[in-house]
Design an enzyme around this catalytic site. Structure first.
Site, mmCIF file in Angstrom:
data_model
loop_
_atom_site.group_PDB
_atom_site.id
_atom_site.type_symbol
_atom_site.label_atom_id
_atom_site.label_comp_id
_atom_site.label_asym_id
_atom_site.label_seq_id
_atom_site.Cartn_x
_atom_site.Cartn_y
_atom_site.Cartn_z
ATOM 1 N N HIS A 196 0.852 -1.185 0.000
ATOM 2 C CA HIS A 196 0.000 0.000 0.000
ATOM 3 C C HIS A 196 0.889 1.237 0.000
ATOM 4 O O HIS A 196 2.102 1.156 0.187
ATOM 5 C CB HIS A 196 -0.904 0.013 1.239
ATOM 6 C CG HIS A 196 -0.134 0.099 2.526
ATOM 7 N ND1 HIS A 196 0.555 -0.986 3.051
ATOM 8 C CD2 HIS A 196 0.094 1.137 3.377
ATOM 9 C CE1 HIS A 196 1.150 -0.625 4.168
ATOM 10 N NE2 HIS A 196 0.905 0.656 4.389
ATOM 11 N N ASP B 84 0.846 5.275 1.809
ATOM 12 C CA ASP B 84 0.274 5.815 3.041
ATOM 13 C C ASP B 84 -0.653 7.007 2.844
ATOM 14 O O ASP B 84 -1.388 7.357 3.764
ATOM 15 C CB ASP B 84 1.399 6.206 4.011
ATOM 16 C CG ASP B 84 2.028 4.991 4.668
ATOM 17 O OD1 ASP B 84 1.407 3.911 4.637
ATOM 18 O OD2 ASP B 84 3.141 5.113 5.209
ATOM 19 N N HIS C 251 4.794 -0.029 -0.111
ATOM 20 C CA HIS C 251 5.524 -0.905 0.798
ATOM 21 C C HIS C 251 4.562 -1.892 1.443
ATOM 22 O O HIS C 251 3.352 -1.691 1.469
ATOM 23 C CB HIS C 251 6.248 -0.099 1.879
ATOM 24 C CG HIS C 251 5.329 0.792 2.673
ATOM 25 N ND1 HIS C 251 4.856 1.996 2.184
ATOM 26 C CD2 HIS C 251 4.784 0.661 3.915
ATOM 27 C CE1 HIS C 251 4.064 2.562 3.075
ATOM 28 N NE2 HIS C 251 4.009 1.777 4.143
ATOM 29 N N ARG D 115 6.537 -9.131 16.694
ATOM 30 C CA ARG D 115 7.263 -8.018 16.067
ATOM 31 C C ARG D 115 6.635 -6.712 16.526
ATOM 32 O O ARG D 115 5.444 -6.477 16.337
ATOM 33 C CB ARG D 115 7.177 -8.150 14.551
ATOM 34 C CG ARG D 115 7.695 -6.968 13.731
ATOM 35 C CD ARG D 115 7.232 -7.183 12.295
ATOM 36 N NE ARG D 115 7.797 -6.256 11.347
ATOM 37 C CZ ARG D 115 7.266 -5.086 11.022
ATOM 38 N NH1 ARG D 115 6.153 -4.666 11.625
ATOM 39 N NH2 ARG D 115 7.826 -4.327 10.097
#
Length: 734
Positions: free
Chosen positions: A582, A584, A654, A664
């Site tokens: 996508h 941002d 990204h 994570r």
């Protein structure tokens, strides 16, 4: 209030729980006149809720067919009756209308109305269009393609997966942010037997496919194959224009809320009412230029859509030697822009090659008629603006620049001056500073121990950077503990881990700066972690501004501490991503490589940052791609204190590879040039965390003889409340 009630009205159409059969199923007869689309849709929802999949499919498809039949009938009857009528035409410049001509005008209106009523009744059955009128709530549902959302599930239950995939794709084209449908389509793509051709759009007009195919063939230098597709695209565009114009003459209920504002027709009287309705029809017709140039699911049109097709056509005809057709198309371009230098040079070249054969050629008749009609309608609208006080937003005046070819002389001088004044007052956004060449970028090391690990060149892109050393291992530990404590608080804090909205194979936990401050104030988490969260976010903002935007201040727009955890037992043969590719600040369209900077995207975001807290997990690497969302250009492995900063637009698509083991955690930050989009929760959190310190200092001043080490306020659980005495909900953003 009315908007809130519309979904409830649809829910009332559903059967009561436990109903064996859907009540009131509409009987369908092949070849019968169309039935009201809203009633068919309601019956389709009843059948769907009752699990009657086959009747639901039949009813929903019939609702779509009925709605399409209504549109075709209006278009065909409008064209037929316009050809039969011989109404007196207004003068080219509107002015006083002789009373002796009024009976002729009204008689022509009666004849047109009679013709339309009889024609539509023949096409749609008794009652005609009035019987098929649809309420606004259902009309909005059709515009959002909601029937296809139900159809895809019903087809799936009937094991018709080809049709289910097509229905799902048709819905998703207009609703690209619908997460559940995105997941469903991903499942369909993994099913055996479904081909890429199965994911076809059942609603988009065919001219878009012809247009895209024609451009693709031109790009491959297959001009002979491209020409018929480009011609079909232009003819389809003009046909869709006529369909749009026919809808403009529909019932008053089809007008939008903006068109229902006060105007000439709202002041009473026969002639103001006639003028008001005619003005709304003309305004609607002018918007059709924008409508046909706007892809389904998009908010902005393709600029100069018709004109760009004519340019491609005249160049393609010239390449294959069809110079006569090339002349016709380039003359059509000059109807839009008489002073277009490239078109005039091309025309001179074509005529020189044709010799005397090219002297009698003229522009395309369909384009000539379009321009003459459009200019005539604009002339009437500008007259209404000047003399009746109506409003008209000519696409010429819009920043979309759809009709920049409208002659300035068409606009009355009084209005021209007012329009210039209005344009000067418009709050145009400042152009963002152009990115400097790599040689001018400085290795900004404002913080001790921070190093530039990779720049944009090494990351194979633009406005990207990887910097290390923003956090010490101890600071990473404090923030990880903050995330762990908040997650452990569970229901008491309102901070619950849940399955990720992007994948069913991971848990997702998110913490905002304000929620962290509230939990610290309540004693649920340590105040050290909440304060460090604020400090680190400002540290990242300062560094990002210094590196990317030293000449223009950046503001924090949103700060989010996010942890993604792999769900044990669900990682075998996993094919999805932790976060799909996508951009941002825009909606990425991988098929076209375009990114639409429009809602629901966060269009005000200008720079993004990801500050990692750990690396003791498998998978979860960040990667950048080309706009096709397939070609990976760079990949970054998370580690404590590593910041990946980049601009938020189409230049930096990204995603995140799947987290297949472990947890994570990273701090996601977005920055903006627009101060009005500054993160208000950040200031609230800072103020909230300072209050205990101020209270402690006041207590020391008032009672100097107390224990020098009193119990900290965080030991006494407190909850932050809003003005109503309720615990405020925390906004979470993915």
């Amino acid at each position: 209030m009315l908007r809130l009630l519309r979904p409830l009205l649809l829910l009332l159409l559903l059967p009561p729980p436990g109903s064996a059969d859907p009540p009131g199923l509409t009987p369908l007869s092949p070849g019968a006149p169309p039935q009201p689309p809203d009633l068919l849709y309601a019956d389709g929802l009843r059948a769907y809720a009752a699990g009657a999949w086959a009747p639901a499919v039949a009813l929903l498809r019939e609702a779509l067919r009925s709605r399409a039949a209504l549109g075709r009938a209006r278009q065909d009857c409008g064209a037929s009756c316009a050809a039969e009528s011989r109404a007196p035409q207004p003068d080219s410049a509107p002015g006083p209308w002789p009373r002796a001509r009024e009976p002729l005008l009204l008689r022509a209106v009666f004849r047109r109305a009679e013709c339309l009523a009889q024609c539509v009744a023949r096409a749609l059955g008794p009652g005609g269009a009035a019987r098929l009128r649809v309420g606004r709530a259902v009309r909005d549902a059709f515009r959002r393609r909601e029937p296809y959302n139900y159809l895809q599930r019903a087809y799936y239950q009937l094991k018709k997966r080809e049709l289910a995939a097509a229905a799902a794709h048709t819905f998703f084209v207009v609703n690209p942010m619908h997460l559940q449908m995105r997941e469903d389509i991903a499942k369909y793509r993994r099913m055996s037997g479904l081909r890429p051709q199965s994911f076809r759009d059942l609603e988009t007009p065919p001219y878009w496919a012809d247009y895209d195919t024609g451009l693709e063939l031109l790009g491959r230098q297959e001009v002979g194959l491209a020409l018929p597709r480009l011609e079909e695209a232009l003819q389809g565009s003009l046909a869709q224009m006529e369909s749009c114009r026919a809808v403009c003459e529909g019932p008053e209920e089809q007008e939008t809320e903006e068109e229902e504002e006060e105007g000439p027709g709202s002041q009473g009287g026969l002639y103001p009412a006639i003028a008001g309705h005619w003005i709304r029809v003309l305004q609607c017709r002018q918007r059709c230029v924008t409508d046909i140039a706007t892809r389904p699911g998009r908010s902005f049109p393709v600029p100069d859509f018709l004109l760009s097709q004519l340019r491609h056509l005249h160049e393609a005809h010239a390449q294959v030697g069809n110079l006569s057709q090339a002349v016709e198309n380039v003359l059509s371009v000059l109807l839009f822009y008489p002073e277009d230098k490239a078109a005039k040079q091309a025309l001179t070249q074509y005529q020189a090659q044709l010799g005397e054969q090219g002297l009698g050629l003229g522009p395309r008749e369909d384009i000539q008629n379009f321009i003459l009609r459009s200019l005539g309608e604009k002339r009437q609208l500008y007259y209404a603006m000047e003399h009746l006080g109506t409003s008209f937003k000519d696409p010429k005046q819009e920043d979309l620049n759809m009709d920049p070819w409208t002659p300035a002389g068409l606009i009355p001088e009084v209005l021209r001056a007012k329009l210039r004044e209005d344009q000067e007052k418009r709050p145009w956004d400042q152009e963002p500073p152009q990115p400097k060449p790599l040689t001018y970028w400085k290795d900004v090391l404002l913080l001790e121990g921070v190093t530039l690990t990779q720049d944009a060149r090494q990351l194979n892109g633009s406005e990207r950077a990887v910097l290390d050393g923003l956090l010490t291992p101890a600071e990473c530990g404090v923030l990880l503990q903050l995330a762990k404590d908040a997650a452990g608080a569970g229901a008491r804090s309102g901070y619950r881990g849940r399955r990720s909205p992007h994948t069913p194979h991971e848990h997702f936990e998110g913490l905002t700066v304000l929620k962290a401050a509230q939990l610290a104030r309540a004693g649920t988490v340590g105040s050290q972690g909440a304060k460090l969260l604020l400090e680190v976010s400002e540290r990242v903002r300062t560094l990002t501004q210094a590196y990317f935007s030293p000449e223009r201040p950046l503001h924090l727009s949103f700060t989010h501490l996010v942890c993604r955890s792999a769900i044990e037992g669900e990682q075998e043969q996993r094919m999805d991503l932790s976060h799909p590719v996508h951009a941002d600040n825009c909606i990425l369209d991988p098929d076209s490589g375009e990114c639409w900077r429009e809602p629901p995207a966060y269009t005000y975001r200008d720079y993004s940052g990801l500050l990692y807290l750990n690396d003791d997990f498998q998978g979860g690497d960040l990667f950048f791609t080309q706009p096709n969302a397939l070609t990976v250009t760079a990949q970054v492995r998370p580690r404590c204190g590593r910041l990946v900063a980049f601009s938020s637009g189409v230049e930096n698509p990204h995603g995140v590879w799947a987290v297949t083991r472990g947890r994570r955690c990273a701090l996601a930050l977005w920055h903006t040039w627009a101060p009005e989009h500054r993160e208000q929760e950040w200031a609230e959190a800072k103020e909230l965390l300072q209050e205990p310190e101020q209270e402690e200092e006041e207590e020391k001043e008032e009672t100097p003889g107390r224990d020098p080490a009193p119990e900290p306020p965080s030991r006494k659980p407190q909850r932050a409340h809003n003005k109503d005495g309720k615990v405020p909900r925390v906004r979470e953003e993915l």
